[in-house]
Design a protein around this motif. Structure first.
Motif, mmCIF file in Angstrom:
data_model
loop_
_atom_site.group_PDB
_atom_site.id
_atom_site.type_symbol
_atom_site.label_atom_id
_atom_site.label_comp_id
_atom_site.label_asym_id
_atom_site.label_seq_id
_atom_site.Cartn_x
_atom_site.Cartn_y
_atom_site.Cartn_z
ATOM 1 N N ILE A 121 7.838 14.419 12.662
ATOM 2 C CA ILE A 121 9.495 13.348 12.711
ATOM 3 C C ILE A 121 9.510 12.081 11.911
ATOM 4 C CG2 ILE A 121 11.063 12.196 14.118
ATOM 5 C CD1 ILE A 121 9.548 14.409 16.781
ATOM 6 N N GLN A 122 9.309 12.193 10.426
ATOM 7 C CA GLN A 122 9.928 11.099 10.060
ATOM 8 C C GLN A 122 9.422 9.854 10.150
ATOM 9 O OE1 GLN A 122 10.482 13.456 6.276
ATOM 10 N NE2 GLN A 122 9.004 14.824 6.056
ATOM 11 N N GLY A 123 11.487 9.621 10.279
ATOM 12 C CA GLY A 123 11.913 8.793 10.803
ATOM 13 C C GLY A 123 11.077 7.851 11.666
ATOM 14 N N LYS A 124 10.522 8.180 12.900
ATOM 15 C CA LYS A 124 9.726 7.766 13.683
ATOM 16 C C LYS A 124 8.486 7.022 13.572
ATOM 17 C CE LYS A 124 13.335 9.322 16.937
ATOM 18 N NZ LYS A 124 14.264 8.325 17.122
ATOM 19 N N THR A 125 8.034 7.918 12.117
ATOM 20 C CA THR A 125 6.057 7.722 11.718
ATOM 21 C C THR A 125 6.522 6.129 11.204
ATOM 22 O OG1 THR A 125 6.138 10.098 12.302
ATOM 23 C CG2 THR A 125 3.864 8.784 11.280
ATOM 24 N N VAL B 28 0.598 -1.370 -0.072
ATOM 25 C CA VAL B 28 -0.320 0.095 -0.014
ATOM 26 C C VAL B 28 1.352 1.109 -0.251
ATOM 27 C CG1 VAL B 28 -2.063 1.281 0.823
ATOM 28 C CG2 VAL B 28 -2.237 -0.863 1.132
ATOM 29 N N VAL B 29 0.940 2.092 -1.081
ATOM 30 C CA VAL B 29 1.187 3.820 -0.642
ATOM 31 C C VAL B 29 -0.198 5.240 -0.708
ATOM 32 C CG1 VAL B 29 2.382 5.139 -2.355
ATOM 33 C CG2 VAL B 29 2.727 2.679 -2.330
ATOM 34 N N TYR B 30 0.176 5.727 0.208
ATOM 35 C CA TYR B 30 -0.705 6.705 0.183
ATOM 36 C C TYR B 30 -0.230 7.940 1.061
ATOM 37 C CZ TYR B 30 -1.624 6.593 5.194
ATOM 38 O OH TYR B 30 -2.267 7.098 6.271
ATOM 39 N N ARG B 31 -0.870 9.117 0.158
ATOM 40 C CA ARG B 31 -0.078 10.284 0.981
ATOM 41 C C ARG B 31 -1.154 10.872 1.973
ATOM 42 N NH1 ARG B 31 2.657 14.258 -1.446
ATOM 43 N NH2 ARG B 31 2.403 13.513 -3.880
ATOM 44 N N PRO B 32 -0.984 11.156 3.165
ATOM 45 C CA PRO B 32 -1.698 10.856 4.390
ATOM 46 C C PRO B 32 -1.563 12.513 4.116
ATOM 47 C CG PRO B 32 0.544 11.493 5.368
ATOM 48 C CD PRO B 32 0.692 10.918 3.601
ATOM 49 N N VAL B 33 -2.720 13.255 4.997
ATOM 50 C CA VAL B 33 -3.345 14.648 4.159
ATOM 51 C C VAL B 33 -1.829 15.346 5.322
ATOM 52 C CG1 VAL B 33 -4.707 16.571 5.899
ATOM 53 C CG2 VAL B 33 -5.833 13.822 5.197
ATOM 54 N N TRP C 37 7.980 6.422 4.817
ATOM 55 C CA TRP C 37 7.888 7.802 4.852
ATOM 56 C C TRP C 37 8.954 7.653 3.540
ATOM 57 C CZ3 TRP C 37 3.906 11.158 4.658
ATOM 58 C CH2 TRP C 37 3.766 12.514 4.037
ATOM 59 N N ASP C 38 8.020 8.342 2.485
ATOM 60 C CA ASP C 38 9.251 8.224 1.063
ATOM 61 C C ASP C 38 8.631 8.510 -0.154
ATOM 62 O OD1 ASP C 38 10.866 7.756 -0.994
ATOM 63 O OD2 ASP C 38 9.613 5.902 -1.858
ATOM 64 N N GLU C 39 8.888 10.449 -0.020
ATOM 65 C CA GLU C 39 8.205 11.221 -1.007
ATOM 66 C C GLU C 39 7.315 11.309 -1.081
ATOM 67 O OE1 GLU C 39 9.371 10.001 -5.295
ATOM 68 O OE2 GLU C 39 12.299 10.096 -4.809
#
Length: 639
Positions: free
Chosen positions: A508-512, A498-503, A529-531
């Motif tokens: 802290i992207q690395g810990k999410t 699955v790939v999706y963009r949250p609102v 998290w990627d791009e």
């Protein structure tokens, strides 16, 4: 189909494994020795084929008087072919290969025998890891029948002290150990029925006049070993039968899986299930061979007494209708279900089904518009319920790509109108009844056995050829940062990407990471998290949500002496990823019991005391680390 389980299984083993195993049946029955207190009566807490949370149980669980440390001996001559230490699963486990090509497995051990313990500990220190999976050379650790190989325990995914024992063939299929006639186990107690469920499976199917799954639990005695339903069941169309039942054994209060199920319709056998062996390739197929939704909603475990479409496992023999009940007349039909355990103890349930013509809509009722619309999917069928709806010409309009398709009323249920739609005719995007329009969120029909990718705006869901058991009518919706992919009552065979963009963008992207939500409970899924998007793989469907974990694990040193190091560790959100310990700069093996959140040291050389500073480092799955440091405390001096 014969029910002489032991004879049939043993003969099949003789034919199916390597030629070296071709020996008289009586010799085969005496080949293995019971691994715990052989020759003394024992009881079990589990058998082959028990229905567990998401799998069939792969062996027998031998009771150890609710304590650890009982001697475990080799069931026959052979050599240790594999030995492993796992956080979950079998915990500490030994695999022994025998000259006849069979393999015995001994799981949840407290400790290995001395030679094996030294070997494993040396490899753990060499690789600086607690979890390890080793395959010694064939002649490295020979064992004799009855030789002490370990002590029983409670390690891994065990719910209490016991020995998990398996017998596998040369292809790693799980065989039924009870078919080998261990005299330590005796049983004259028959299995028990809990309930049956009937499920409508085509557009014309009805049970008691409705398109609803119905559960029946009211049984009366019929003969010495028989039961019957009190009332006749009215039904029509293609009906699936589900069974909730369990076995009992002498001298215990445990529930076990049944070994055999037979279903007859008007005297003809239409379904037969026999747990003579558990294929090594079954993996997650359990979730498809039971009613997965009932398991998730109620905790009830129902066997499907028919062969569902897409099933590849050969557990059952069925008729041309795959074991489903076909009622296409208005006659009385006799149904019987017989359940057996491995020891030929039997219980039977009989009931009568009366075929009936579909009910016609009631005429002359006052016109009322629906108060709401409710939609429920059952396999390829959609059921639309319109409460408090009556009309001279009741109908529903299903819209597909803007084009209307009219469906007449299927039936009334009390004050509610019910309409049915077969999604194989096309996937509707909305439905209207009266003046109410209900948008649907079914996006695509995803076929099993092929790679399929669904894309919509900022969402992508990718299915591999092994993701699904059968066609999935994919429902996708989002509410803020929450993404729903189907619901949690649909089982998966394999993973889905699955790939999706949250609102919102995580600070802290690395810990999410992504978590699955079930009744306010959060389960770590992972991903990254990627791009500007989250990418993750899941083996369960449902609701997903990103959460940020910045809280490091809790670590409490309970002891740091020259003799040992002990600690308790836990993490509130993402869970423990790994742990490491050093004393005076040297790596130290720490054993982990996750059920108790407990770590304890195991020295490479027991006689050498710890000396210097202790450093214990614990990291969670979000990358947060807690490090504690303390000097080794000298032992208290005797006065």
């Amino acid at each position: 189909m014969t029910r002489k389980f032991k004879a049939v299984l043993l003969l099949k083993i003789l034919v199916g494994v390597q030629a070296a195993f071709a020996q008289p049946q009586d010799t085969l029955r005496n080949y293995f020795k019971f691994p715990v207190y052989p020759g003394k009566p024992n009881t079990l807490s589990g058998v082959l084929g028990d229905l567990r949370s998401n799998h069939f149980h792969g062996g027998i669980d031998i009771r150890t008087a609710q304590r650890e440390g009982l001697p475990v001996t080799a069931a026959a001559d052979g050599y240790v072919s594999r030995i492993a230490v796992q956080r979950g699963g079998y915990g500490k486990v030994i695999y022994i290969r025998h000259p006849n090509s069979l393999v015995t497995v001994y799981g949840h051990l407290q400790r290995f025998g001395d030679k094996l313990a030294r070997y494993v500990r040396d490899e753990q220190y060499k690789n600086q890891t607690f979890e390890i999976d080793l395959t010694p050379e064939p002649g490295q650790f020979p064992v004799k029948k009855g030789e002490l190989i370990a002590l029983s325990g409670n390690t891994g995914s065990s719910q209490g002290p016991h020995l998990h024992f398996e017998i596998r063939d040369s292809h790693q299929n799980h065989l039924n150990p009870l078919a080998f006639d261990f005299p330590e186990i005796r049983d004259q107690t028959p299995p028990r029925f809990v309930s049956i469920a009937l499920v409508p499976m085509d557009l014309n199917a009805r049970i008691e006049g409705t398109f609803d799954r119905k559960v029946y639990k009211s049984f009366v005695k019929k003969g010495v070993k028989g039961l019957a339903l009190r009332d006749t069941i009215r039904a029509a169309g293609v009906i699936g039968l589900e069974l909730e039942a369990f076995d009992r054994m002498d001298g215990t209060g445990f529930n076990y899986g049944v070994s055999c199920i037979e279903v007859r319709l008007d005297g003809k056998e239409i379904f037969a299930y026999n747990m003579k062996q558990l294929p090594a390739t079954i993996a997650r197929d359990y979730n498809y061979l039971v009613n997965y939704e009932a398991r998730q909603r109620e905790g009830a475990r129902y066997y499907k007494c028919y062969n569902p479409k897409g099933n590849q496992q050969q557990f059952s023999i069925t008729d041309e209708y795959r074991g489903k009940l076909i009622i296409r007349d208005t006659l009385l039909h006799q149904v019987s279900i017989r359940i057996f355990d491995t020891y030929e103890n039997v219980q039977e349930l009989q009931f009568v089904m009366k075929g009936e013509a579909p009910l016609q809509p009631v005429a002359g009722l006052a016109e009322t518009g629906p108060s709401a619309l409710h939609v429920r999917a059952q396999q390829h069928l959609l059921k639309v319920t319109a409460p408090n709806y009556h009309s001279a010409q009741p109908q529903a309009v299903f819209y597909r790509k803007g084009q209307p398709f009219i469906r007449p009323l299927s039936y009334y249920r009390q004050q509610d109108g019910v309409f049915l739609w077969d999604q194989r005719d096309g996937i509707p995007d909305s439905v209207r009844v009266g003046n109410l329009l209900l948008p649907l969120h079914i996006k695509a029909a995803v076929a099993a056995g092929q790679e399929t990718e669904f894309m919509e705006a900022d969402i992508r869901v990718k299915f591999s050829p092994v993701s699904l058991f059968d066609t999935l009518y994919l429902e996708v919706r989002r509410r803020g940062d929450t993404l729903q992919v189907q619901d949690r009552f649909q089982p998966l065979k394999g993973g889905v990407d699955v790939v999706y963009r949250p609102v919102s963008t995580p600070v802290i992207q690395g810990k999410t990471h992504i978590y699955r939500l079930i009744n306010n409970h959060r389960s770590f899924v992972g991903g990254y998290w990627d791009e500007g998007r989250f990418r993750f793989t899941t083996r369960e469907l449902g609701e997903f949500y990103p959460l940020t974990d910045t809280i490091p694990p809790k670590v409490r040193l309970a002891e740091h002496s020259p003799n040992r190091i002990r600690a308790y560790i836990s993490d509130e959100l993402s869970g423990i990823q790994h742990f490491r310990a050093w004393v005076n700069g040297e790596w130290v093996l720490m054993n982990y019991e996750y059920k108790q959140h407990y770590l304890w040291s195991e020295k490479r050389a027991e006689a050498v005391p710890f000396e210097g500073d202790v450093i214990l480092e614990v990291t969670d799955r979000a990358g947060n680390t807690t490090t504690v440091q303390a000097p080794v405390k000298a032992p208290a001096r005797k006065k």
